[in-house]
Design a protein around this motif. Structure first.
Motif, PDB file in Angstrom:
ATOM      1  N   ALA A  93     -65.891  28.494  32.095  1.00 13.27           N
ATOM      2  CA  ALA A  93     -66.826  27.652  31.346  1.00 13.27           C
ATOM      3  C   ALA A  93     -66.633  27.770  29.833  1.00 13.27           C
ATOM      4  CB  ALA A  93     -68.262  28.004  31.718  1.00 13.27           C
ATOM      5  N   ASN A  94     -66.147  28.908  29.349  1.00 12.10           N
ATOM      6  CA  ASN A  94     -65.977  29.109  27.904  1.00 12.10           C
ATOM      7  C   ASN A  94     -64.731  28.419  27.350  1.00 12.10           C
ATOM      8  OD1 ASN A  94     -63.877  30.740  28.765  1.00 12.10           O
ATOM      9  ND2 ASN A  94     -64.615  32.585  27.751  1.00 12.10           N
ATOM     10  N   GLY A  95     -63.962  27.752  28.213  1.00  7.91           N
ATOM     11  CA  GLY A  95     -62.762  27.043  27.762  1.00  7.91           C
ATOM     12  C   GLY A  95     -61.486  27.840  27.884  1.00  7.91           C
ATOM     13  N   SER A  96     -61.550  29.035  28.442  1.00  7.68           N
ATOM     14  CA  SER A  96     -60.335  29.815  28.670  1.00  7.68           C
ATOM     15  C   SER A  96     -59.843  29.560  30.095  1.00  7.68           C
ATOM     16  CB  SER A  96     -60.577  31.310  28.436  1.00  7.68           C
ATOM     17  OG  SER A  96     -61.474  31.822  29.398  1.00  7.68           O
ATOM     18  N   ALA A  97     -58.561  29.838  30.324  1.00  8.79           N
ATOM     19  CA  ALA A  97     -57.988  29.569  31.637  1.00  8.79           C
ATOM     20  C   ALA A  97     -56.795  30.467  31.910  1.00  8.79           C
ATOM     21  CB  ALA A  97     -57.572  28.107  31.727  1.00  8.79           C
ATOM     22  N   ASP A  98     -56.481  30.621  33.198  1.00  6.76           N
ATOM     23  CA  ASP A  98     -55.300  31.351  33.651  1.00  6.76           C
ATOM     24  C   ASP A  98     -54.459  30.410  34.507  1.00  6.76           C
ATOM     25  OD1 ASP A  98     -56.414  33.678  32.538  1.00  6.76           O
ATOM     26  OD2 ASP A  98     -57.353  34.245  34.429  1.00  6.76           O
ATOM     27  N   TYR A  99     -53.150  30.645  34.497  1.00  5.20           N
ATOM     28  CA  TYR A  99     -52.209  29.859  35.286  1.00  5.20           C
ATOM     29  C   TYR A  99     -51.146  30.799  35.822  1.00  5.20           C
ATOM     30  CZ  TYR A  99     -47.931  27.102  35.922  1.00  5.20           C
ATOM     31  OH  TYR A  99     -46.770  26.559  36.409  1.00  5.20           O
ATOM     32  N   ARG A 100     -50.846  30.685  37.109  1.00  7.48           N
ATOM     33  CA  ARG A 100     -49.774  31.475  37.718  1.00  7.48           C
ATOM     34  C   ARG A 100     -49.007  30.597  38.688  1.00  7.48           C
ATOM     35  NH1 ARG A 100     -50.716  36.116  35.775  1.00  7.48           N
ATOM     36  NH2 ARG A 100     -52.633  37.257  35.832  1.00  7.48           N
ATOM     37  N   SER A 101     -47.688  30.576  38.501  1.00  6.87           N
ATOM     38  CA  SER A 101     -46.812  29.828  39.397  1.00  6.87           C
ATOM     39  C   SER A 101     -45.422  30.446  39.328  1.00  6.87           C
ATOM     40  CB  SER A 101     -46.748  28.359  38.989  1.00  6.87           C
ATOM     41  OG  SER A 101     -45.895  27.637  39.867  1.00  6.87           O
ATOM     42  N   GLY A 102     -44.974  30.999  40.432  1.00  6.87           N
ATOM     43  CA  GLY A 102     -43.658  31.641  40.444  1.00  6.87           C
ATOM     44  C   GLY A 102     -43.570  32.722  39.386  1.00  6.87           C
ATOM     45  N   ASN A 103     -42.587  32.607  38.498  1.00  8.04           N
ATOM     46  CA  ASN A 103     -42.399  33.591  37.425  1.00  8.04           C
ATOM     47  C   ASN A 103     -43.122  33.212  36.145  1.00  8.04           C
ATOM     48  OD1 ASN A 103     -40.737  35.177  39.029  1.00  8.04           O
ATOM     49  ND2 ASN A 103     -38.904  34.080  38.416  1.00  8.04           N
TER      50      ASN A 103
END
Length: 108
Positions: A64-74
């Motif tokens: 909700a604070n506008g931060s995010a994580d992303y994980r895909s392969g390496n």
């Protein structure tokens, strides 16, 4: 007649002044600190907040604070900024301006 030969030392290595090197490192660290701030100053739209796993194992987590994580392969972005452009039907998760962009086929 006498001739004089000049003596040259060809085995010298150029050196960089230590204060100049220290200043360059300090400026680089400051730029990274300013650009690398995680999260976004704009809160994420509530319909995008959550965690999703794609068929290929890609994981997106949007807070909700506008931060995010992303994980895909390496590839991964931890505590990056989240931005959505509803008109262009796209979203981005970036850290220091680097990260993936996605096309929104169907909003959540």
């Amino acid at each position: 007649m006498s001739s004089t030969l000049a003596s040259y030392n060809l085995n010298t290595t150029p050196t960089i002044d230590r204060s100049l090197a220290a200043m360059a490192i300090a400026v680089a660290a400051l730029i990274i600190a300013v650009l690398g701030c995680g999260g976004s100053s704009t809160p994420a739209p509530s319909e995008y907040v959550g965690s999703w796993t794609g068929e290929d194992g890609t994981i997106l987590t949007i807070r909700a604070n506008g931060s995010a994580d992303y994980r895909s392969g390496n590839s991964s972005v931890d505590n990056g900024g989240f931005a959505v452009d509803k008109a262009a039907k796209s979203l981005k998760i970036t850290f220091a301006g680097i990260g993936p962009s996605f096309t929104i086929d169907k909003p959540p």
